[in-house]
Design a protein around this motif. Structure first.
Motif, PDB file in Angstrom:
ATOM      1  N   VAL A  55     -22.808  24.854 -27.369  1.00 31.15           N
ATOM      2  CA  VAL A  55     -23.492  24.155 -26.289  1.00 31.15           C
ATOM      3  C   VAL A  55     -24.902  24.699 -26.104  1.00 31.15           C
ATOM      4  CG1 VAL A  55     -23.480  23.763 -23.801  1.00 31.15           C
ATOM      5  CG2 VAL A  55     -21.368  23.532 -25.102  1.00 31.15           C
ATOM      6  N   ARG A  56     -25.049  25.997 -26.252  1.00 36.16           N
ATOM      7  CA  ARG A  56     -26.340  26.634 -26.033  1.00 36.16           C
ATOM      8  C   ARG A  56     -27.401  26.075 -26.980  1.00 36.16           C
ATOM      9  NH1 ARG A  56     -25.828  32.859 -26.068  1.00 36.16           N
ATOM     10  NH2 ARG A  56     -25.114  32.687 -23.921  1.00 36.16           N
ATOM     11  N   SER A  57     -26.985  25.615 -28.153  1.00 34.57           N
ATOM     12  CA  SER A  57     -27.939  25.101 -29.129  1.00 34.57           C
ATOM     13  C   SER A  57     -28.238  23.620 -28.912  1.00 34.57           C
ATOM     14  CB  SER A  57     -27.388  25.299 -30.553  1.00 34.57           C
ATOM     15  OG  SER A  57     -26.216  24.520 -30.730  1.00 34.57           O
ATOM     16  N   MET A  58     -27.620  23.006 -27.910  1.00 35.35           N
ATOM     17  CA  MET A  58     -27.802  21.582 -27.695  1.00 35.35           C
ATOM     18  C   MET A  58     -28.933  21.331 -26.707  1.00 35.35           C
ATOM     19  SD  MET A  58     -24.871  18.805 -27.454  1.00 35.35           S
ATOM     20  CE  MET A  58     -25.288  17.135 -27.936  1.00 35.35           C
ATOM     21  N   PHE A  59     -29.778  20.386 -27.053  1.00 36.75           N
ATOM     22  CA  PHE A  59     -30.989  20.105 -26.282  1.00 36.75           C
ATOM     23  C   PHE A  59     -30.995  18.618 -25.971  1.00 36.75           C
ATOM     24  CE2 PHE A  59     -35.652  19.618 -25.863  1.00 36.75           C
ATOM     25  CZ  PHE A  59     -35.906  20.640 -24.963  1.00 36.75           C
ATOM     26  N   ILE A  60     -30.557  18.244 -24.775  1.00 37.13           N
ATOM     27  CA  ILE A  60     -30.435  16.833 -24.428  1.00 37.13           C
ATOM     28  C   ILE A  60     -31.668  16.382 -23.647  1.00 37.13           C
ATOM     29  CG2 ILE A  60     -29.090  15.095 -23.198  1.00 37.13           C
ATOM     30  CD1 ILE A  60     -26.640  16.831 -23.565  1.00 37.13           C
ATOM     31  N   GLN A  61     -32.267  15.305 -24.119  1.00 36.50           N
ATOM     32  CA  GLN A  61     -33.412  14.723 -23.423  1.00 36.50           C
ATOM     33  C   GLN A  61     -32.981  13.434 -22.732  1.00 36.50           C
ATOM     34  OE1 GLN A  61     -35.784  14.679 -27.176  1.00 36.50           O
ATOM     35  NE2 GLN A  61     -37.387  15.535 -25.881  1.00 36.50           N
ATOM     36  N   THR A  62     -33.680  13.082 -21.667  1.00 36.34           N
ATOM     37  CA  THR A  62     -33.453  11.787 -21.042  1.00 36.34           C
ATOM     38  C   THR A  62     -34.743  10.987 -21.063  1.00 36.34           C
ATOM     39  OG1 THR A  62     -33.966  12.630 -18.830  1.00 36.34           O
ATOM     40  CG2 THR A  62     -31.655  12.653 -19.499  1.00 36.34           C
ATOM     41  N   GLN A  63     -34.580   9.676 -21.091  1.00 35.70           N
ATOM     42  CA  GLN A  63     -35.748   8.793 -21.138  1.00 35.70           C
ATOM     43  C   GLN A  63     -35.461   7.570 -20.286  1.00 35.70           C
ATOM     44  OE1 GLN A  63     -37.356   8.184 -25.123  1.00 35.70           O
ATOM     45  NE2 GLN A  63     -37.859   6.084 -24.604  1.00 35.70           N
ATOM     46  N   ASP A  64     -36.402   7.219 -19.428  1.00 37.24           N
ATOM     47  CA  ASP A  64     -36.248   6.030 -18.605  1.00 37.24           C
ATOM     48  C   ASP A  64     -36.255   4.783 -19.474  1.00 37.24           C
ATOM     49  OD1 ASP A  64     -36.156   7.496 -16.257  1.00 37.24           O
ATOM     50  OD2 ASP A  64     -38.313   7.365 -15.917  1.00 37.24           O
ATOM     51  N   THR A  65     -35.656   3.713 -18.960  1.00 37.34           N
ATOM     52  CA  THR A  65     -35.683   2.419 -19.633  1.00 37.34           C
ATOM     53  C   THR A  65     -36.274   1.400 -18.651  1.00 37.34           C
ATOM     54  OG1 THR A  65     -33.571   1.514 -18.853  1.00 37.34           O
ATOM     55  CG2 THR A  65     -33.480   3.092 -20.701  1.00 37.34           C
ATOM     56  N   PRO A  66     -36.583   0.192 -19.112  1.00 34.85           N
ATOM     57  CA  PRO A  66     -37.095  -0.828 -18.175  1.00 34.85           C
ATOM     58  C   PRO A  66     -36.084  -1.182 -17.086  1.00 34.85           C
ATOM     59  CG  PRO A  66     -37.588  -1.427 -20.442  1.00 34.85           C
ATOM     60  CD  PRO A  66     -36.655  -0.266 -20.503  1.00 34.85           C
ATOM     61  N   ASN A  67     -34.829  -0.844 -17.303  1.00 29.82           N
ATOM     62  CA  ASN A  67     -33.778  -1.115 -16.323  1.00 29.82           C
ATOM     63  C   ASN A  67     -33.533   0.147 -15.485  1.00 29.82           C
ATOM     64  OD1 ASN A  67     -31.516  -1.785 -14.882  1.00 29.82           O
ATOM     65  ND2 ASN A  67     -30.323  -2.502 -16.635  1.00 29.82           N
ATOM     66  N   PRO A  68     -33.804   0.109 -14.183  1.00 27.71           N
ATOM     67  CA  PRO A  68     -33.612   1.308 -13.361  1.00 27.71           C
ATOM     68  C   PRO A  68     -32.166   1.794 -13.317  1.00 27.71           C
ATOM     69  CG  PRO A  68     -34.024  -0.634 -11.986  1.00 27.71           C
ATOM     70  CD  PRO A  68     -34.305  -1.035 -13.388  1.00 27.71           C
ATOM     71  N   ASN A  69     -31.215   0.925 -13.664  1.00 28.50           N
ATOM     72  CA  ASN A  69     -29.804   1.310 -13.671  1.00 28.50           C
ATOM     73  C   ASN A  69     -29.351   1.877 -15.008  1.00 28.50           C
ATOM     74  OD1 ASN A  69     -29.381   0.596 -11.007  1.00 28.50           O
ATOM     75  ND2 ASN A  69     -28.783  -1.501 -11.502  1.00 28.50           N
ATOM     76  N   SER A  70     -30.238   1.928 -15.983  1.00 29.25           N
ATOM     77  CA  SER A  70     -29.890   2.440 -17.313  1.00 29.25           C
ATOM     78  C   SER A  70     -30.778   3.627 -17.664  1.00 29.25           C
ATOM     79  CB  SER A  70     -30.053   1.356 -18.385  1.00 29.25           C
ATOM     80  OG  SER A  70     -29.166   0.279 -18.158  1.00 29.25           O
ATOM     81  N   LEU A  71     -30.157   4.649 -18.221  1.00 31.80           N
ATOM     82  CA  LEU A  71     -30.878   5.843 -18.643  1.00 31.80           C
ATOM     83  C   LEU A  71     -30.487   6.175 -20.080  1.00 31.80           C
ATOM     84  CD1 LEU A  71     -32.906   7.698 -17.210  1.00 31.80           C
ATOM     85  CD2 LEU A  71     -31.010   9.214 -16.625  1.00 31.80           C
ATOM     86  N   LYS A  72     -31.475   6.537 -20.852  1.00 31.52           N
ATOM     87  CA  LYS A  72     -31.279   6.837 -22.268  1.00 31.52           C
ATOM     88  C   LYS A  72     -31.130   8.349 -22.438  1.00 31.52           C
ATOM     89  CE  LYS A  72     -33.735   5.733 -26.607  1.00 31.52           C
ATOM     90  NZ  LYS A  72     -34.964   5.099 -27.112  1.00 31.52           N
ATOM     91  N   PHE A  73     -30.012   8.784 -23.015  1.00 29.64           N
ATOM     92  CA  PHE A  73     -29.757  10.196 -23.272  1.00 29.64           C
ATOM     93  C   PHE A  73     -29.888  10.449 -24.777  1.00 29.64           C
ATOM     94  CE2 PHE A  73     -27.786   9.256 -19.291  1.00 29.64           C
ATOM     95  CZ  PHE A  73     -27.883  10.404 -18.538  1.00 29.64           C
TER      96      PHE A  73
END
Length: 230
Positions: free
Chosen positions: A32-50
């Motif tokens: 887990v320590r080596s995992m780097f998760i990013q998030t990114q907004d989408t045009p839909n406020p109810n959807s998030l890109k991981f």
């Protein structure tokens, strides 16, 4: 420290430090320590890109709109156990999570999503199993010239752009000059999806392929219905 992290840095957060007290001091924590998760907004406020920094589905995409549909994906099945999750979309290197309503706070859902993704990748389970259905979007020998052109344009010019926004567009048919498409992921319930369909996709298809007269959205519910975008 983590107390200084704010919304402006959400694209590049390392969440292992937040969770180390919850994990056993065994090899799981190392993974887990080596995992780097990013998030990114989408045009839909109810959807998030991981973006987990690891391959998700390298050569295809698939959407899950109910817990029952996740029989072929251990990852989607685990994500659906999070309260407030409406749908899951698996892309080539990202996972789009759509929440049920705008009233739900992402800050309440995101920690569970991070934890689920980390635990899944530590488990070694497959993202999808062999019984996962295949979308009929690949060119086939039965396609006529116009359909082949439509599919090629979708794959090379349109789908990469839509996937950047955390979704996808799937070819469902071509009849009487109308291209039937299904929007997936963040695009499914996005307020701007119809605008995207009309102004973006339809205009590009019509520009390159004169035979295309319009675009129609196919809504894939239990009882499949079609919603004309014109």
């Amino acid at each position: 420290g983590l107390k200084d992290v704010n919304a402006a840095t959400k694209r590049s957060l390392h969440f292992a430090a937040q969770r180390k007290l919850l994990l056993p001091p065994a090899k799981l924590q190392t993974k887990v320590r080596s995992m780097f998760i990013q998030t990114q907004d989408t045009p839909n406020p109810n959807s998030l890109k991981f973006i987990p920094g690891k391959p998700v589905l390298e050569s295809r995409t698939i959407e899950f709109t109910s817990p029952a549909s996740t029989y072929c994906s251990p990852l989607a099945r685990q994500l659906f156990r999070i309260e407030g999750v409406k749908s899951i979309f698996l892309g080539t290197d990202f996972i789009t999570v759509t929440k049920e309503s705008e009233e739900l706070d992402w800050n309440l859902i995101k920690p569970d999503v991070y934890a689920t993704i980390m635990d899944f990748y530590a488990s070694g389970l497959p993202v999808i199993t062999e019984e996962a259905p295949h979308s009929e979007t690949a060119p086939s020998e039965e396609d006529d010239e116009v359909v082949l052109m439509i599919k090629e344009l979708l794959d090379t010019r349109i789908r990469p752009t839509v996937q950047e926004d955390g979704g996808d567009v799937v070819f469902k048919g071509f009849e009487d000059g109308i291209v039937q498409l299904q929007l997936q992921g963040s695009c499914t319930s996005c307020p701007s999806s119809i605008i995207t369909l009309k102004n973006g996709i339809q205009n590009m298809l019509q520009f390159y392929i004169p035979e295309v007269e319009g675009v129609e959205q196919v809504v894939d519910n239990d009882n499949e219905e079609q919603m004309n975008s014109t």
